[in-house]
Design a protein around this motif. Sequence first.
Motif, PDB file in Angstrom:
ATOM      1  N   ILE A   1       0.839  -1.203   0.000  1.00  0.00           N
ATOM      2  CA  ILE A   1       0.000   0.000   0.000  1.00  0.00           C
ATOM      3  C   ILE A   1       0.873   1.252   0.000  1.00  0.00           C
ATOM      4  N   ALA A   2       1.909   1.250   0.839  1.00  0.00           N
ATOM      5  CA  ALA A   2       2.798   2.417   0.912  1.00  0.00           C
ATOM      6  C   ALA A   2       3.513   2.636  -0.414  1.00  0.00           C
ATOM      7  N   ALA A   3       3.979   1.553  -1.034  1.00  0.00           N
ATOM      8  CA  ALA A   3       4.687   1.673  -2.309  1.00  0.00           C
ATOM      9  C   ALA A   3       3.782   2.264  -3.393  1.00  0.00           C
ATOM     10  N   ILE A   4       2.573   1.746  -3.490  1.00  0.00           N
ATOM     11  CA  ILE A   4       1.626   2.237  -4.496  1.00  0.00           C
ATOM     12  C   ILE A   4       1.258   3.693  -4.220  1.00  0.00           C
ATOM     13  N   ALA A   5       1.098   4.042  -2.939  1.00  0.00           N
ATOM     14  CA  ALA A   5       0.768   5.432  -2.583  1.00  0.00           C
ATOM     15  C   ALA A   5       1.876   6.382  -3.019  1.00  0.00           C
ATOM     16  N   ALA A   6       3.130   5.975  -2.839  1.00  0.00           N
ATOM     17  CA  ALA A   6       4.253   6.824  -3.247  1.00  0.00           C
ATOM     18  C   ALA A   6       4.281   6.989  -4.768  1.00  0.00           C
ATOM     19  N   ILE A   7       4.039   5.893  -5.487  1.00  0.00           N
ATOM     20  CA  ILE A   7       4.004   5.955  -6.952  1.00  0.00           C
ATOM     21  C   ILE A   7       2.915   6.915  -7.422  1.00  0.00           C
ATOM     22  N   CYS A   8       1.747   6.819  -6.814  1.00  0.00           N
ATOM     23  CA  CYS A   8       0.615   7.642  -7.245  1.00  0.00           C
ATOM     24  C   CYS A   8       0.770   9.096  -6.799  1.00  0.00           C
TER      25      CYS A   8
ATOM     26  N   ASP B   1       3.550  10.607  -6.759  1.00  0.00           N
ATOM     27  CA  ASP B   1       4.497  11.144  -7.743  1.00  0.00           C
ATOM     28  C   ASP B   1       3.771  11.633  -8.984  1.00  0.00           C
ATOM     29  N   LYS B   2       2.681  10.970  -9.347  1.00  0.00           N
ATOM     30  CA  LYS B   2       1.934  11.360 -10.542  1.00  0.00           C
ATOM     31  C   LYS B   2       1.196  12.683 -10.335  1.00  0.00           C
ATOM     32  N   GLN B   3       1.071  13.107  -9.069  1.00  0.00           N
ATOM     33  CA  GLN B   3       0.504  14.430  -8.769  1.00  0.00           C
ATOM     34  C   GLN B   3       1.599  15.443  -8.424  1.00  0.00           C
ATOM     35  N   GLY B   4       2.854  15.043  -8.635  1.00  0.00           N
ATOM     36  CA  GLY B   4       3.963  15.945  -8.322  1.00  0.00           C
ATOM     37  C   GLY B   4       4.192  16.115  -6.836  1.00  0.00           C
ATOM     38  N   LYS B   5       3.727  15.148  -6.040  1.00  0.00           N
ATOM     39  CA  LYS B   5       3.833  15.258  -4.580  1.00  0.00           C
ATOM     40  C   LYS B   5       4.600  14.069  -3.992  1.00  0.00           C
ATOM     41  N   PHE B   6       5.551  13.539  -4.743  1.00  0.00           N
ATOM     42  CA  PHE B   6       6.262  12.366  -4.232  1.00  0.00           C
ATOM     43  C   PHE B   6       7.035  12.670  -2.955  1.00  0.00           C
TER      44      PHE B   6
ATOM     45  N   GLY C   1       0.658   2.284  11.085  1.00  0.00           N
ATOM     46  CA  GLY C   1       0.669   1.311   9.996  1.00  0.00           C
ATOM     47  C   GLY C   1       0.174   1.921   8.697  1.00  0.00           C
ATOM     48  N   HIS C   2       0.663   1.403   7.589  1.00  0.00           N
ATOM     49  CA  HIS C   2       0.255   1.905   6.277  1.00  0.00           C
ATOM     50  C   HIS C   2      -0.981   1.136   5.807  1.00  0.00           C
ATOM     51  N   THR C   3      -2.098   1.811   5.832  1.00  0.00           N
ATOM     52  CA  THR C   3      -3.360   1.250   5.344  1.00  0.00           C
ATOM     53  C   THR C   3      -3.965   2.240   4.363  1.00  0.00           C
ATOM     54  N   ALA C   4      -5.005   1.821   3.670  1.00  0.00           N
ATOM     55  CA  ALA C   4      -5.676   2.735   2.750  1.00  0.00           C
ATOM     56  C   ALA C   4      -6.144   3.983   3.491  1.00  0.00           C
ATOM     57  N   SER C   5      -6.625   3.794   4.718  1.00  0.00           N
ATOM     58  CA  SER C   5      -7.128   4.910   5.511  1.00  0.00           C
ATOM     59  C   SER C   5      -6.012   5.879   5.906  1.00  0.00           C
ATOM     60  N   THR C   6      -4.903   5.347   6.425  1.00  0.00           N
ATOM     61  CA  THR C   6      -3.816   6.238   6.871  1.00  0.00           C
ATOM     62  C   THR C   6      -3.163   6.945   5.690  1.00  0.00           C
ATOM     63  N   VAL C   7      -3.099   6.262   4.548  1.00  0.00           N
ATOM     64  CA  VAL C   7      -2.516   6.882   3.356  1.00  0.00           C
ATOM     65  C   VAL C   7      -3.398   8.028   2.874  1.00  0.00           C
ATOM     66  N   LEU C   8      -4.711   7.831   2.871  1.00  0.00           N
ATOM     67  CA  LEU C   8      -5.620   8.897   2.445  1.00  0.00           C
ATOM     68  C   LEU C   8      -5.606  10.058   3.431  1.00  0.00           C
ATOM     69  N   ASN C   9      -5.503   9.755   4.723  1.00  0.00           N
ATOM     70  CA  ASN C   9      -5.387  10.824   5.720  1.00  0.00           C
ATOM     71  C   ASN C   9      -4.120  11.641   5.481  1.00  0.00           C
ATOM     72  N   LEU C  10      -3.036  10.946   5.187  1.00  0.00           N
ATOM     73  CA  LEU C  10      -1.780  11.631   4.895  1.00  0.00           C
ATOM     74  C   LEU C  10      -1.919  12.476   3.628  1.00  0.00           C
ATOM     75  N   ALA C  11      -2.589  11.923   2.626  1.00  0.00           N
ATOM     76  CA  ALA C  11      -2.794  12.657   1.378  1.00  0.00           C
ATOM     77  C   ALA C  11      -3.579  13.940   1.628  1.00  0.00           C
ATOM     78  N   ASN C  12      -4.593  13.872   2.498  1.00  0.00           N
ATOM     79  CA  ASN C  12      -5.361  15.071   2.864  1.00  0.00           C
ATOM     80  C   ASN C  12      -4.468  16.120   3.494  1.00  0.00           C
TER      81      ASN C  12
ATOM     82  N   LEU D   1      -1.391  16.546   3.059  1.00  0.00           N
ATOM     83  CA  LEU D   1      -0.415  17.053   2.088  1.00  0.00           C
ATOM     84  C   LEU D   1      -1.085  17.744   0.898  1.00  0.00           C
ATOM     85  N   SER D   2      -2.413  17.909   0.979  1.00  0.00           N
ATOM     86  CA  SER D   2      -3.189  18.612  -0.053  1.00  0.00           C
ATOM     87  C   SER D   2      -3.142  17.924  -1.411  1.00  0.00           C
ATOM     88  N   LEU D   3      -3.111  16.586  -1.389  1.00  0.00           N
ATOM     89  CA  LEU D   3      -3.240  15.840  -2.643  1.00  0.00           C
ATOM     90  C   LEU D   3      -4.713  15.707  -2.999  1.00  0.00           C
ATOM     91  N   ASN D   4      -4.968  15.433  -4.251  1.00  0.00           N
ATOM     92  CA  ASN D   4      -6.321  15.113  -4.695  1.00  0.00           C
ATOM     93  C   ASN D   4      -6.582  13.662  -4.289  1.00  0.00           C
TER      94      ASN D   4
END
Length: 410
Positions: free
Chosen positions: A301-308, A310-315, A331-342, A344-347
């Motif tokens: 999940i963490a690896a895919i989140a980092a890849i994605c 990067d596609k928003q210029g926020k690697f 822990g890296h879960t879909a929920s924690t990754v989305l919270n982190l994305a919020n 960091l102002s990612l879409n």
Amino acid sequence: MKHKKQSMILMGLGAVGLILSFLLAIEYFALGTSNIASSACSALGGGDGCSKVAESKYSAIPNLPFLGNVPIALFGFGFYGLLTYLSFLIFKTEDENSILRLSSILFVLALAGLLVDIILFSISIFIIKTICQLCFLTYLVTIGFLVVLFLIRKQYNINKIDLGNVVKELGATLAVVYFFSFSFGFAASKMTVSGSGTQNLSTSRGMDNAEILKKIDEYDKGANLGLTTTGSASIGKSDAPITIIKYADFNCGHCLHTSHILHTVLAEYDGMVRVIYKNFPLDGNCNRLISQPRPGASSCIAAIAAICADKQGKFEPMYRGLYDNTEKGVGHTASTVLNLANQLSLNTAQLKSCMGSKEAQNQLSAEIEEAAKLDIQSTPSLFINDKRIDAGTPNPEFLKALLEKLIQKL
């Protein structure tokens, strides 16, 4: 009064144990930076033995809730804090029954500590294959406790161990003392290394000049591997003359330490170095080379989140945020990754869609397949200007010397 001298020795031994444990905690938290612990170990003739132990997976308990990775040394700090407190109680008392009870629990604790020391020493010798001088001194402190306690018990003709009453009377107090000592050590060691030395790559890590020159010679003789430098996330100028490729896992403690070192490299050699980040999750859920899947597929999940990201210029912010969460024990879960994305102002909708896309999965698979061709067995694995260096956390002295030599050749 005849026990006063011995109990003062016990308190002195406890203080030494606290200092040594504190230094070992600093060594763990400050890996890759100049710090007093590595200098102390080198001064004792330990070379990089302490750092090798600190880098090993046996040096800490990972991902504890709210705390993150906690070095074993901090549990030792709590242990010696408790022994020091009990030694002080023996010093204060004149009652022989109290001396009996307190020396009993101290003796049992010291024996238990010696058993743990034997296990840790065996791991160091037979698995890590090195000796940490500071660790070894803590083992001697524990033995010293047992010797002095034996003398006290001999003076008072104490032949039995009375634990029941003292545990009943002091159990809660001892738990509080241990918790306070552990918490103080944790906070103090983290504060001590916060920001210390992280802006200076030139560190003292126990590698002498001859070893550095030997490593550089091995690097020079190494083969060019024809690595792919496009398609993966990177930090640094795209036209930088020096390229470092890092294969890593977001749950890997060594990778976390290496990220701090590379952050320093990018700051110190601004414009001269670019770091390309490739994923090698140690997780059988997405990596065919790993037999054991991680619970919840957290590395994948963490690896895919980092890849994605990067596609928003926020690697870079996502990369640092994921490792921050690792350090905090999140822990890296879909929920924690989305919270982190919020944060960091990612879409987040775009990130979520990307994480489920075939494109992102294909990129991760391509990075893993390249790692397979390179026979990568562990993380982190670094490659500099298309040549391999030793896997694991890089020695900062060697890394600085190699970078300086490569720059001189430009």
